[in-house]
Design a protein around this motif. Structure first.
Motif, PDB file in Angstrom:
ATOM      1  N   ASN A 201      -2.172  14.352  26.580  1.00  0.00           N
ATOM      2  CA  ASN A 201      -3.515  14.725  27.026  1.00  0.00           C
ATOM      3  C   ASN A 201      -4.159  13.737  27.998  1.00  0.00           C
ATOM      4  OD1 ASN A 201      -4.163  12.605  25.345  1.00  0.00           O
ATOM      5  ND2 ASN A 201      -5.275  13.850  23.861  1.00  0.00           N
ATOM      6  N   HIS A 202      -3.369  12.857  28.559  1.00  0.00           N
ATOM      7  CA  HIS A 202      -3.889  11.917  29.557  1.00  0.00           C
ATOM      8  C   HIS A 202      -2.733  11.301  30.332  1.00  0.00           C
ATOM      9  CE1 HIS A 202      -3.006   9.219  26.150  1.00  0.00           C
ATOM     10  NE2 HIS A 202      -2.942   8.223  27.020  1.00  0.00           N
ATOM     11  N   ILE A 203      -3.091  10.658  31.422  1.00  0.00           N
ATOM     12  CA  ILE A 203      -2.096   9.925  32.200  1.00  0.00           C
ATOM     13  C   ILE A 203      -2.613   8.515  32.448  1.00  0.00           C
ATOM     14  CG2 ILE A 203      -1.068  11.945  33.308  1.00  0.00           C
ATOM     15  CD1 ILE A 203      -2.715  11.340  35.795  1.00  0.00           C
ATOM     16  N   HIS A 204      -1.692   7.586  32.555  1.00  0.00           N
ATOM     17  CA  HIS A 204      -1.997   6.213  32.961  1.00  0.00           C
ATOM     18  C   HIS A 204      -1.226   5.945  34.236  1.00  0.00           C
ATOM     19  CE1 HIS A 204      -3.928   5.147  29.196  1.00  0.00           C
ATOM     20  NE2 HIS A 204      -2.844   5.454  28.494  1.00  0.00           N
TER      21      HIS A 204
ATOM     22  N   LEU B  64      -9.011  21.834  33.430  1.00  0.00           N
ATOM     23  CA  LEU B  64      -7.962  20.885  33.062  1.00  0.00           C
ATOM     24  C   LEU B  64      -8.454  19.477  32.775  1.00  0.00           C
ATOM     25  CD1 LEU B  64      -5.066  21.667  35.562  1.00  0.00           C
ATOM     26  CD2 LEU B  64      -5.171  22.180  33.137  1.00  0.00           C
ATOM     27  N   TRP B  65      -9.437  19.018  33.534  1.00  0.00           N
ATOM     28  CA  TRP B  65      -9.732  17.591  33.570  1.00  0.00           C
ATOM     29  C   TRP B  65     -11.093  17.229  32.999  1.00  0.00           C
ATOM     30  CZ3 TRP B  65      -5.456  15.158  34.558  1.00  0.00           C
ATOM     31  CH2 TRP B  65      -4.512  15.717  35.423  1.00  0.00           C
ATOM     32  N   GLN B  66     -11.152  16.071  32.407  1.00  0.00           N
ATOM     33  CA  GLN B  66     -12.420  15.425  32.102  1.00  0.00           C
ATOM     34  C   GLN B  66     -13.081  15.134  33.452  1.00  0.00           C
ATOM     35  OE1 GLN B  66     -12.320  12.221  29.072  1.00  0.00           O
ATOM     36  NE2 GLN B  66     -12.942  10.890  30.759  1.00  0.00           N
ATOM     37  N   ASP B  67     -14.393  15.119  33.501  1.00  0.00           N
ATOM     38  CA  ASP B  67     -15.086  14.986  34.782  1.00  0.00           C
ATOM     39  C   ASP B  67     -14.757  13.704  35.538  1.00  0.00           C
ATOM     40  OD1 ASP B  67     -16.282  17.446  34.616  1.00  0.00           O
ATOM     41  OD2 ASP B  67     -18.153  16.668  33.781  1.00  0.00           O
ATOM     42  N   SER B  68     -14.611  12.613  34.872  1.00  0.00           N
ATOM     43  CA  SER B  68     -14.395  11.349  35.570  1.00  0.00           C
ATOM     44  C   SER B  68     -13.030  10.782  35.190  1.00  0.00           C
ATOM     45  CB  SER B  68     -15.516  10.372  35.212  1.00  0.00           C
ATOM     46  OG  SER B  68     -15.474   9.249  36.048  1.00  0.00           O
TER      47      SER B  68
ATOM     48  N   ASN C 176     -11.670  17.906  27.127  1.00  0.00           N
ATOM     49  CA  ASN C 176     -11.703  17.927  25.660  1.00  0.00           C
ATOM     50  C   ASN C 176     -10.432  17.374  25.028  1.00  0.00           C
ATOM     51  OD1 ASN C 176     -14.303  18.972  25.563  1.00  0.00           O
ATOM     52  ND2 ASN C 176     -13.562  21.074  25.637  1.00  0.00           N
ATOM     53  N   ARG C 177      -9.715  16.573  25.791  1.00  0.00           N
ATOM     54  CA  ARG C 177      -8.479  15.921  25.340  1.00  0.00           C
ATOM     55  C   ARG C 177      -7.470  16.914  24.748  1.00  0.00           C
ATOM     56  NH1 ARG C 177     -11.110  10.358  23.208  1.00  0.00           N
ATOM     57  NH2 ARG C 177     -11.644   9.598  25.268  1.00  0.00           N
ATOM     58  N   LYS C 178      -7.390  18.072  25.375  1.00  0.00           N
ATOM     59  CA  LYS C 178      -6.388  19.062  24.966  1.00  0.00           C
ATOM     60  C   LYS C 178      -5.012  18.574  25.379  1.00  0.00           C
ATOM     61  CE  LYS C 178      -9.159  23.245  25.286  1.00  0.00           C
ATOM     62  NZ  LYS C 178      -9.338  24.491  26.033  1.00  0.00           N
ATOM     63  N   SER C 179      -4.039  18.757  24.515  1.00  0.00           N
ATOM     64  CA  SER C 179      -2.660  18.355  24.804  1.00  0.00           C
ATOM     65  C   SER C 179      -1.992  19.436  25.649  1.00  0.00           C
ATOM     66  CB  SER C 179      -1.889  18.117  23.507  1.00  0.00           C
ATOM     67  OG  SER C 179      -2.401  16.983  22.852  1.00  0.00           O
ATOM     68  N   LEU C 180      -2.084  19.291  26.967  1.00  0.00           N
ATOM     69  CA  LEU C 180      -1.565  20.290  27.908  1.00  0.00           C
ATOM     70  C   LEU C 180      -0.297  19.842  28.610  1.00  0.00           C
ATOM     71  CD1 LEU C 180      -4.926  21.220  29.674  1.00  0.00           C
ATOM     72  CD2 LEU C 180      -3.745  22.525  27.890  1.00  0.00           C
ATOM     73  N   PHE C 181      -0.014  18.548  28.590  1.00  0.00           N
ATOM     74  CA  PHE C 181       1.050  18.012  29.439  1.00  0.00           C
ATOM     75  C   PHE C 181       2.413  17.917  28.755  1.00  0.00           C
ATOM     76  CE2 PHE C 181      -2.561  15.450  31.552  1.00  0.00           C
ATOM     77  CZ  PHE C 181      -2.971  16.567  32.245  1.00  0.00           C
ATOM     78  N   GLY C 182       2.470  18.111  27.453  1.00  0.00           N
ATOM     79  CA  GLY C 182       3.743  18.043  26.746  1.00  0.00           C
ATOM     80  C   GLY C 182       3.574  17.484  25.360  1.00  0.00           C
ATOM     81  N   ASN C 183       4.691  17.069  24.778  1.00  0.00           N
ATOM     82  CA  ASN C 183       4.705  16.526  23.418  1.00  0.00           C
ATOM     83  C   ASN C 183       5.547  15.259  23.383  1.00  0.00           C
ATOM     84  OD1 ASN C 183       3.328  18.746  22.025  1.00  0.00           O
ATOM     85  ND2 ASN C 183       5.132  19.923  22.610  1.00  0.00           N
TER      86      ASN C 183
ATOM     87  N   GLU D  43      -5.863   5.879  21.069  1.00  0.00           N
ATOM     88  CA  GLU D  43      -7.241   6.371  20.956  1.00  0.00           C
ATOM     89  C   GLU D  43      -7.381   7.812  21.445  1.00  0.00           C
ATOM     90  OE1 GLU D  43     -10.237   4.930  23.962  1.00  0.00           O
ATOM     91  OE2 GLU D  43      -8.578   3.610  24.512  1.00  0.00           O
ATOM     92  N   PHE D  44      -6.454   8.278  22.266  1.00  0.00           N
ATOM     93  CA  PHE D  44      -6.500   9.648  22.778  1.00  0.00           C
ATOM     94  C   PHE D  44      -5.654  10.615  21.946  1.00  0.00           C
ATOM     95  CE2 PHE D  44      -7.049   6.938  26.629  1.00  0.00           C
ATOM     96  CZ  PHE D  44      -8.372   7.264  26.864  1.00  0.00           C
TER      97      PHE D  44
END
Length: 167
Positions: free
Chosen positions: A82-85, A129-133, A30-37, A163-164
């Protein structure tokens, strides 16, 4: 009631154990901001990610990928709220152990499981924690690689236009 058919996540008939470079994006559930700011970004500083405790676990697990897979290199990565590249490179095809898959979906699956396990032990045992794919792009040449490298480098500076983006 029939659910809508989900679009396949991977390129049909492509062998994701093929040596080469891959651009990957993995999002939180759900694109929750869990990793920091993202902090900074004023006239005195460049925007940067300030990792949360969960983000630090993600960082450690990304760095551990190369120790678990001798044919995998992490060339570049950024952890966003909320994501990693990542740019992941397969250096050689390994078929020595048919029960172990040395391909991109397996590597990312094991990475996500390891982060989930470590976060569960430390903080949140029942959170998803994660989106399915995950999103993947097969990097096709040096120019493509350079553009993606630049995109990863500048991602924190463009966070509010991303976009995220989610507050």
């Amino acid at each position: 009631m029939q659910l809508p058919k989900r679009k396949p996540a991977r390129l049909k008939d492509y062998d994701y154990s093929t040596p080469g470079a891959y651009f990957l994006t993995v999002c939180t559930h759900n694109r929750k901001s869990l990793f920091g700011n993202i902090v900074g970004g004023d006239i005195f500083s460049t925007p940067q990610i300030m990792l949360s405790s969960v983000g630090k676990i993600v960082n450690d697990e990304i760095l551990n990928i190369e120790t678990h897979y001798k044919n995998i290199k992490i060339d570049k990565f950024v952890i966003m709220p909320n994501h990693i590249h990542l740019i992941v490179r397969i250096t050689e095809r390994i078929n020595a152990f048919p029960t172990i898959k040395y391909d991109i979906p397996n590597v990312i699956g094991k990475f996500k499981a390891s982060v989930t396990r470590n976060v569960g032990k430390a903080f949140m045992p029942s959170v998803k924690l994660w989106q399915d794919s995950f999103y993947d792009h097969i990097i096709r040449g040096e120019e493509d690689y350079k553009e993606i490298w630049q995109y990863i480098d500048t991602n924190p500076t463009k966070w509010q236009a991303d976009e995220f983006y989610a507050e």
